[in-house]
Design a protein around this motif. Structure first.
Motif, PDB file in Angstrom:
ATOM      1  N   ARG A   4       0.880  -1.251   0.021  1.00 33.12           N
ATOM      2  CA  ARG A   4      -0.208  -0.027  -0.001  1.00 33.12           C
ATOM      3  C   ARG A   4       0.736   1.294   0.106  1.00 33.12           C
ATOM      4  NH1 ARG A   4      -4.952   2.079   3.042  1.00 33.12           N
ATOM      5  NH2 ARG A   4      -4.555   4.307   3.478  1.00 33.12           N
ATOM      6  N   PHE A  14      -2.904   4.190  -2.899  1.00 28.19           N
ATOM      7  CA  PHE A  14      -3.016   3.155  -4.066  1.00 28.19           C
ATOM      8  C   PHE A  14      -2.260   2.046  -3.918  1.00 28.19           C
ATOM      9  CE2 PHE A  14       1.203   3.805  -6.469  1.00 28.19           C
ATOM     10  CZ  PHE A  14       1.410   5.160  -5.839  1.00 28.19           C
ATOM     11  N   GLU A  15      -2.281   1.193  -4.447  1.00 24.14           N
ATOM     12  CA  GLU A  15      -1.483  -0.297  -4.397  1.00 24.14           C
ATOM     13  C   GLU A  15      -0.245  -0.412  -5.483  1.00 24.14           C
ATOM     14  OE1 GLU A  15      -4.456  -3.284  -4.538  1.00 24.14           O
ATOM     15  OE2 GLU A  15      -5.166  -3.071  -2.445  1.00 24.14           O
ATOM     16  N   ARG A  17       1.376  -2.147  -8.125  1.00 24.69           N
ATOM     17  CA  ARG A  17       0.863  -3.328  -9.106  1.00 24.69           C
ATOM     18  C   ARG A  17       2.174  -3.925  -9.503  1.00 24.69           C
ATOM     19  NH1 ARG A  17      -4.010  -2.829  -7.794  1.00 24.69           N
ATOM     20  NH2 ARG A  17      -5.586  -1.411  -9.246  1.00 24.69           N
ATOM     21  N   SER A  25       1.501   2.646 -11.487  1.00 25.24           N
ATOM     22  CA  SER A  25       0.423   1.961 -10.609  1.00 25.24           C
ATOM     23  C   SER A  25      -0.545   3.113 -10.045  1.00 25.24           C
ATOM     24  CB  SER A  25       1.143   1.581  -9.507  1.00 25.24           C
ATOM     25  OG  SER A  25       1.945   0.351  -9.681  1.00 25.24           O
ATOM     26  N   THR A  28      -3.148   3.984 -12.886  1.00 30.82           N
ATOM     27  CA  THR A  28      -3.955   2.985 -13.182  1.00 30.82           C
ATOM     28  C   THR A  28      -4.981   2.955 -11.954  1.00 30.82           C
ATOM     29  OG1 THR A  28      -2.719   1.281 -12.021  1.00 30.82           O
ATOM     30  CG2 THR A  28      -2.512   1.341 -14.466  1.00 30.82           C
ATOM     31  N   GLN A  29      -4.652   3.647 -11.102  1.00 29.77           N
ATOM     32  CA  GLN A  29      -5.759   3.787  -9.932  1.00 29.77           C
ATOM     33  C   GLN A  29      -6.065   5.317  -9.691  1.00 29.77           C
ATOM     34  OE1 GLN A  29      -4.166   0.873  -6.545  1.00 29.77           O
ATOM     35  NE2 GLN A  29      -2.675   0.966  -8.199  1.00 29.77           N
ATOM     36  N   SER A  30      -6.199   5.837 -10.904  1.00 31.15           N
ATOM     37  CA  SER A  30      -6.693   7.343 -10.856  1.00 31.15           C
ATOM     38  C   SER A  30      -5.964   8.581  -9.880  1.00 31.15           C
ATOM     39  CB  SER A  30      -8.022   7.387 -10.524  1.00 31.15           C
ATOM     40  OG  SER A  30      -8.842   6.472 -11.490  1.00 31.15           O
ATOM     41  N   ASP A  93      -5.920  13.603  -7.382  1.00 34.14           N
ATOM     42  CA  ASP A  93      -6.828  12.613  -7.291  1.00 34.14           C
ATOM     43  C   ASP A  93      -7.778  12.870  -8.702  1.00 34.14           C
ATOM     44  OD1 ASP A  93      -8.748  10.791  -6.928  1.00 34.14           O
ATOM     45  OD2 ASP A  93      -9.440  11.337  -4.783  1.00 34.14           O
ATOM     46  N   LYS A  95     -10.184  11.010  -9.691  1.00 31.22           N
ATOM     47  CA  LYS A  95     -11.521  10.629  -9.442  1.00 31.22           C
ATOM     48  C   LYS A  95     -12.586  11.902  -9.083  1.00 31.22           C
ATOM     49  CE  LYS A  95     -10.505   7.551  -6.580  1.00 31.22           C
ATOM     50  NZ  LYS A  95      -9.026   6.889  -6.332  1.00 31.22           N
TER      51      LYS A  95
END
Ligand code: FES
Length: 96
Positions: A4, A14-15, A17, A25, A28-30, A93, A95
């Protein structure tokens, strides 16, 4: 368990990848981190590793030994080897 990555001061996370850079990574998680060359040379992505351990996908990331010792990393060519806390004031962010 994937590692994490927490981003200060915005409180994003985020994580890691598998076999992606931290920068990829995050994207890809915005989450957008500052970047330009994405190959470890321009230093646009340079940020402070507050805690944790990274490894590099290339042999000579564009950091001096002193900078590495101080905790600076290049997320475009680094992968997490543990949970991390990064200080990236310009993280966005996507999102929102
Ligand atoms: S984006 Fe250029 S060194 Fe990371």
């Amino acid at each position: 368990m994937p590692h994490r990555i927490d981003i200060q001061p915005a409180g994003l996370h985020f994580e890691q990848r598998p076999s992606q850079s931290l920068l990829q990574s995050a994207l890809t998680q915005s989450i957008r981190l500052p970047n330009f060359c994405r190959n470890g040379s321009c230093r646009t992505c340079m940020c402070m590793l507050v805690s944790g351990t990274v490894s590099y996908q290339i042999e000579w990331p564009g950091l001096t030994r002193e900078e590495k010792k101080e905790g600076w990393i290049l997320p475009c060519v680094a992968e997490a080897q543990s949970d991390l806390v990064l200080d990236v004031p310009d993280a966005v962010d996507l999102k929102k």
